[in-house]
Design an enzyme around this catalytic site. Structure first.
Site, PDB file in Angstrom:
ATOM      1  N   ARG A 261       0.905  -1.290   0.045  1.00 13.39           N
ATOM      2  CA  ARG A 261       0.025  -0.095   0.068  1.00 13.39           C
ATOM      3  C   ARG A 261       0.986   1.245   0.058  1.00 13.39           C
ATOM      4  O   ARG A 261       1.836   1.146   0.810  1.00 13.39           O
ATOM      5  CB  ARG A 261      -0.888   0.124   1.322  1.00 13.39           C
ATOM      6  CG  ARG A 261      -1.688  -1.138   1.506  1.00 13.39           C
ATOM      7  CD  ARG A 261      -2.524  -1.263   2.413  1.00 13.39           C
ATOM      8  NE  ARG A 261      -3.547  -2.475   2.516  1.00 13.39           N
ATOM      9  CZ  ARG A 261      -4.577  -2.663   3.540  1.00 13.39           C
ATOM     10  NH1 ARG A 261      -4.812  -1.926   4.318  1.00 13.39           N
ATOM     11  NH2 ARG A 261      -5.047  -3.903   3.221  1.00 13.39           N
ATOM     12  N   ARG A 276       2.735   0.934  10.287  1.00 16.76           N
ATOM     13  CA  ARG A 276       2.166   1.355   8.980  1.00 16.76           C
ATOM     14  C   ARG A 276       3.272   1.130   7.932  1.00 16.76           C
ATOM     15  O   ARG A 276       3.961   2.173   7.950  1.00 16.76           O
ATOM     16  CB  ARG A 276       1.598   2.876   9.110  1.00 16.76           C
ATOM     17  CG  ARG A 276       0.973   3.050   7.959  1.00 16.76           C
ATOM     18  CD  ARG A 276       0.041   4.599   7.889  1.00 16.76           C
ATOM     19  NE  ARG A 276      -0.582   4.537   9.238  1.00 16.76           N
ATOM     20  CZ  ARG A 276      -2.123   4.192   9.053  1.00 16.76           C
ATOM     21  NH1 ARG A 276      -2.466   3.652   8.009  1.00 16.76           N
ATOM     22  NH2 ARG A 276      -2.621   4.340  10.221  1.00 16.76           N
ATOM     23  N   GLU A 348      -6.171  -1.062  15.633  1.00 19.29           N
ATOM     24  CA  GLU A 348      -6.752  -2.027  14.745  1.00 19.29           C
ATOM     25  C   GLU A 348      -5.837  -3.053  14.246  1.00 19.29           C
ATOM     26  O   GLU A 348      -4.718  -3.014  13.757  1.00 19.29           O
ATOM     27  CB  GLU A 348      -7.217  -1.189  13.533  1.00 19.29           C
ATOM     28  CG  GLU A 348      -7.840  -2.376  12.386  1.00 19.29           C
ATOM     29  CD  GLU A 348      -8.189  -1.638  10.873  1.00 19.29           C
ATOM     30  OE1 GLU A 348      -8.333  -0.380  11.104  1.00 19.29           O
ATOM     31  OE2 GLU A 348      -8.235  -2.288  10.022  1.00 19.29           O
ATOM     32  N   SER A 351     -10.087  -6.480  10.791  1.00 20.05           N
ATOM     33  CA  SER A 351     -11.416  -5.681  10.197  1.00 20.05           C
ATOM     34  C   SER A 351     -11.917  -6.815   9.217  1.00 20.05           C
ATOM     35  O   SER A 351     -11.519  -7.285   8.133  1.00 20.05           O
ATOM     36  CB  SER A 351     -11.114  -4.676   9.262  1.00 20.05           C
ATOM     37  OG  SER A 351     -11.866  -3.877   8.784  1.00 20.05           O
ATOM     38  N   ARG A 388       1.437  -6.408  12.804  1.00 19.00           N
ATOM     39  CA  ARG A 388       0.661  -5.712  13.898  1.00 19.00           C
ATOM     40  C   ARG A 388       0.564  -6.817  15.222  1.00 19.00           C
ATOM     41  O   ARG A 388       0.644  -6.559  16.102  1.00 19.00           O
ATOM     42  CB  ARG A 388      -0.538  -5.132  13.492  1.00 19.00           C
ATOM     43  CG  ARG A 388      -0.360  -3.837  12.659  1.00 19.00           C
ATOM     44  CD  ARG A 388      -1.799  -3.202  12.569  1.00 19.00           C
ATOM     45  NE  ARG A 388      -1.375  -1.884  11.866  1.00 19.00           N
ATOM     46  CZ  ARG A 388      -2.415  -0.895  11.438  1.00 19.00           C
ATOM     47  NH1 ARG A 388      -3.525  -1.019  11.777  1.00 19.00           N
ATOM     48  NH2 ARG A 388      -2.036   0.106  10.468  1.00 19.00           N
TER      49      ARG A 388
END
Length: 414
Positions: A261, A276, A348, A351, A388
């Site tokens: 990403r 991130r 988070e 999801s 994460r």
RNA sequence: GGACAGAUGGCAGAGCUGGUUGAAUGCACCGGUCUUGAAAACCGGCGAGGGUCAUACCUCCCAGGGUUCGAAUCCCUGUCUGUCCGCCA
């Protein structure tokens, strides 16, 4: 894509739902107008075509009877020119509608709470009590450094900022986590898949990343191939253009891929550590269900992700995303947020979304019910973002001296 | 990367000397007859999208363009697949 027939039939409710997701009324009106324009253009084009077909059928008859065809031919030529124009008009109307419709997000479910952003998300459950530390817990980048698990500098050296290298135990832990998660999911009936990590634009349109979010994707030069932002894209699109036999449903898949990403628009956020990154690994769950079965499967997926965290002894909470935080394709999403003692907050880590028939309509994923072909429902959820998860393990399992325990379930994988 | 071959309904496989061919045939599948039950046999149905209350009607034989009054059928381009050669983890 949203159901344009439904928009036409039940304009009030559809526009109300779209407005909850901040689609402007003007845009909704435009969508309706373009849809109607296409219908009109299509009707005119088809009418002219029908006339042409009918006249053409006379041709062989005339010849058989030895009649003169020149007058008929003249009429056909004239109509042919008209058809060309009408077809062009129809195409323009179609392109105009498509360009707009593909950028309209999904309608949120009725029970999704209203809200502007993540602050309005609603917590629905807490699982496991966060551990009490007798010392001030450190953040993961510090722990990663002292343990020699992550090399941030060299990641930047060989690639770019937001890329990291895992050393030794860090690399092994990552691999152990992937194996553990895949096994865990497999035991719950998810079929393990290994899929391409480069996908074409058709696939990205199918799941909703294109045309609207191109700036978040890495694209290859000169080819219609993009690096996957999530395994959801290849896994869901595996079934594009297919009509799945009813008895094969629900399709339950799990797979691990690297995810890429650009993180456009998040400059300055989470610059430290590996929260991130431009590249991270993720184990994904993707399900395809009958239209009346997606709620049940959704719960199953949320449960699966939560149980995984529980097995890893990681405290977390479940949060229902409000309309403002809901993704483009999702009708409903529950986030799993893991407790990070170093940051003293929940972040988070997974999801889970039900897109209902939104992606299925774009990717043409259907199933057969009796004689009818119906749009399937597609769901996706991270079984956990691996990076994460490592962050969570480091921060939750740290000792005062900076060393890190390994969760029991991972022992046999290391 | 080079050479040749091909791309048709769930699958297999005709059609490709251009005209009710959305497409023969076989298998699979669904319904029925028969049977104690099953199989076999026989009869019927069986691609998809749009449109309509339902018809009508329109579109689709890999994709896009062209020739023609008319194309699955002829021509061009692209994509993909197969085979052989080269290269390579």
């Amino acid at each position: 894509m949203i159901d344009l027939k439904l928009l036409q039939k039940d304009f009030e409710n559809v526009s109300a739902a779209l407005m909850r997701k901040k689609v402007s009324p003007e845009l909704i009106d435009e969508l309706k107008a373009r849809n109607e324009a296409l219908k009109t253009a299509k009707a005119a084009f088809e009418e002219a075509q029908a006339a042409q077909n009918e006249m053409s059928r006379l041709f062989p008859q005339y010849k058989k009877e030895g009649k003169d065809v020149s007058e008929l031919k003249a009429k056909l030529d004239a109509n042919k020119a008209r058809i060309g124009e009408l077809q062009e008009a129809q195409r323009e109307a179609e392109a105009a509608l498509d360009a707009l419709a593909m950028k309209i997000p999904n309608m949120p479910d009725a029970d999704v709470p209203d809200g502007a952003d993540e602050n309005d998300n609603v917590e629905i459950a807490k699982v496991l009590e966060p551990r009490r530390f007798a010392f001030t817990p450190k953040e993961h980048w510090e722990l990663a450094e002292t343990n020699g698990w992550i090399d941030f500098e060299r990641g930047v050296k060989v690639a770019h900022s937001r890329f990291a290298v895992l050393n030794d135990m860090g690399a092994r832990l990552e691999r152990a986590l992937i194996n553990f998660m895949l096994d865990f999911n497999r035991e719950r009936g998810f079929t393990e898949m290994s899929v391409p990590e480069l996908v074409n634009s058709r696939a990205l349109e199918g799941t909703g990343q294109l045309p609207k979010f191109e700036e978040d994707l890495y694209k290859t030069d000169g080819e219609d191939l993009y690096l996957v932002p999530t395994a959801e894209v290849p896994l869901t699109n595996l079934f594009q253009d297919e009509i799945i036999p009813e008895e094969a449903l629900p399709v339950k898949m799990t797979g691990h891929t690297a995810c890429f990403r650009k993180e456009a628009g998040s400059a300055g956020r989470d610059t430290r550590g590996i929260i991130r990154q431009h590249q991270f690994r993720k184990v994904e769950l993707v399900c395809i269900t009958r239209a009346d079965d997606s709620d049940r499967v959704f719960d199953e997926m949320v449960q699966c992700a939560s149980d995984l965290l529980k097995a890893l002894e990681l405290p977390h909470r479940l949060v229902t995303l409000c309309t403002g935080d809901l993704g483009f394709s999702a009708a409903k999403t529950i986030d799993l947020e893991v407790w990070l003692p170093g940051q003293n907050t929940y972040r988070e880590i997974s999801s889970v979304s039900n897109t209902r028939d939104f992606q299925a309509r774009r990717a043409k994923i259907r199933y057969k019910e009796g004689k009818k072909n119906l749009l399937a429902h597609t769901l996706n959820g991270s079984s956990l973002a691996v990076g994460r998860t490592m962050v969570a393990i480091m921060e939750n399992f740290q000792n005062e001296d900076g060393s890190i325990e390994i969760p029991q379930v991972l022992h046999k994988y290391l």
